[in-house]
Design a protein around this motif. Sequence first.
Motif, PDB file in Angstrom:
ATOM      1  N   UNK A  92       0.826  -1.210   0.000  1.00 52.78           N
ATOM      2  CA  UNK A  92       0.000   0.000   0.000  1.00 52.78           C
ATOM      3  C   UNK A  92       0.859   1.258   0.000  1.00 52.78           C
ATOM      4  N   UNK A  93       1.912   1.259   0.806  1.00 53.84           N
ATOM      5  CA  UNK A  93       2.779   2.428   0.885  1.00 53.84           C
ATOM      6  C   UNK A  93       3.513   2.661  -0.428  1.00 53.84           C
ATOM      7  N   UNK A  94       4.011   1.598  -1.050  1.00 52.93           N
ATOM      8  CA  UNK A  94       4.714   1.743  -2.331  1.00 52.93           C
ATOM      9  C   UNK A  94       3.788   2.316  -3.392  1.00 52.93           C
ATOM     10  N   UNK A  95       2.537   1.884  -3.392  1.00 55.04           N
ATOM     11  CA  UNK A  95       1.580   2.405  -4.371  1.00 55.04           C
ATOM     12  C   UNK A  95       1.257   3.868  -4.096  1.00 55.04           C
ATOM     13  N   UNK A  96       1.069   4.232  -2.854  1.00 53.36           N
ATOM     14  CA  UNK A  96       0.718   5.617  -2.520  1.00 53.36           C
ATOM     15  C   UNK A  96       1.871   6.583  -2.778  1.00 53.36           C
ATOM     16  N   UNK A  97       3.090   6.084  -2.684  1.00 51.35           N
ATOM     17  CA  UNK A  97       4.256   6.926  -2.949  1.00 51.35           C
ATOM     18  C   UNK A  97       4.708   6.856  -4.401  1.00 51.35           C
TER      19      UNK A  97
END
Length: 342
Positions: A92-97
């Motif tokens: 999720x974090x990789x996608x949001x960043x």
Amino acid sequence: MRPITYLRATDTATAVAAVSTDPTSDFLAGGTTEVDLLRQDVLNPRRLVDINDLPLAGIEGTPEGGLRIGALARMSEVAAAPVVRERFPLIAQALELGASAQLRNMASMGGNLLQRVRCSYFRDAESPCNKRDPGTGCSAIEGFSRGHAVLGTSEHCIATHPSDVAVALVALDARVHTLGPNGERTHAIDDFFLLPGDSPHREHPLEHGELITAIEVPAAPVARHSLYLKVRDRESYEFALVSVAAALSVMDGTIAEVRVALGGVATKPWRARRAEDFLVGATVRRDDFAMAARVELADARPTPMNAFKVELAQRAIIRALDMLSDGTGTGPAPRPGIGSPS
């Protein structure tokens, strides 16, 4: 203006047949990379086969604790899915960043894995580039290379792989499911991305017309305690100078399991296996994190313009493991907190 024909596929078999039987056809999903490269005259398909009506957009957890993501699931949908945020926060974090909100709403997961490099020499359609025009040379090696790779390079190419979520997926031993003219195949994700070697134009083992249908992430309890750290020139939408996908499990002060993968520094999403091997069984100490980072970057081959990435990558690995070991790496996507060098 080059004429391009358009076909909207209604089933997966038709889409695969349409592209595999015509070397001038390409698949079209979100179009966030394809359209750019068409405009820049880097790609020259004569026909685009639109696959957006295919039933490949599901996001579901498996009973074993894993995850299955349809290739047409949008980045924003995957990042927001509760099962992803709970079981695999680093995804999720990789996608949001990984992109602007507008791009995340359009870009598909399969397309994200297949996106082409952001090397300016590849994208200007004029400079010698072995990826775009094999055998012409690599302009970046003697040119502007600040953002280029220091790991996995060859004398034929030093371009970095641009995907953020691919780095997280490599850390998690994901598998990529495909359907092609010769049937279904499953690719271990670390084998799905090829090093440039002497054939940098070949980035994946896919046949022409082979379509990604799903991404499978196996159960990994360690991933519940994970993060994606991205270091870039500006905090708004920008590609990584260095990124780290990490997960950590500690028992009685000793590292029981660790996953580390790097982005922004290599020609493919880079699994930091040397660092992992060093850390398993080690104590949770910053000195051990630093030694593991040095071991991983020992074979780096920087250019004079990107030599800073070697130290920056080491610092990012240490920061990511520090954040996980002290508990600050859980929860929503963290802000990087590491300034890029001036």
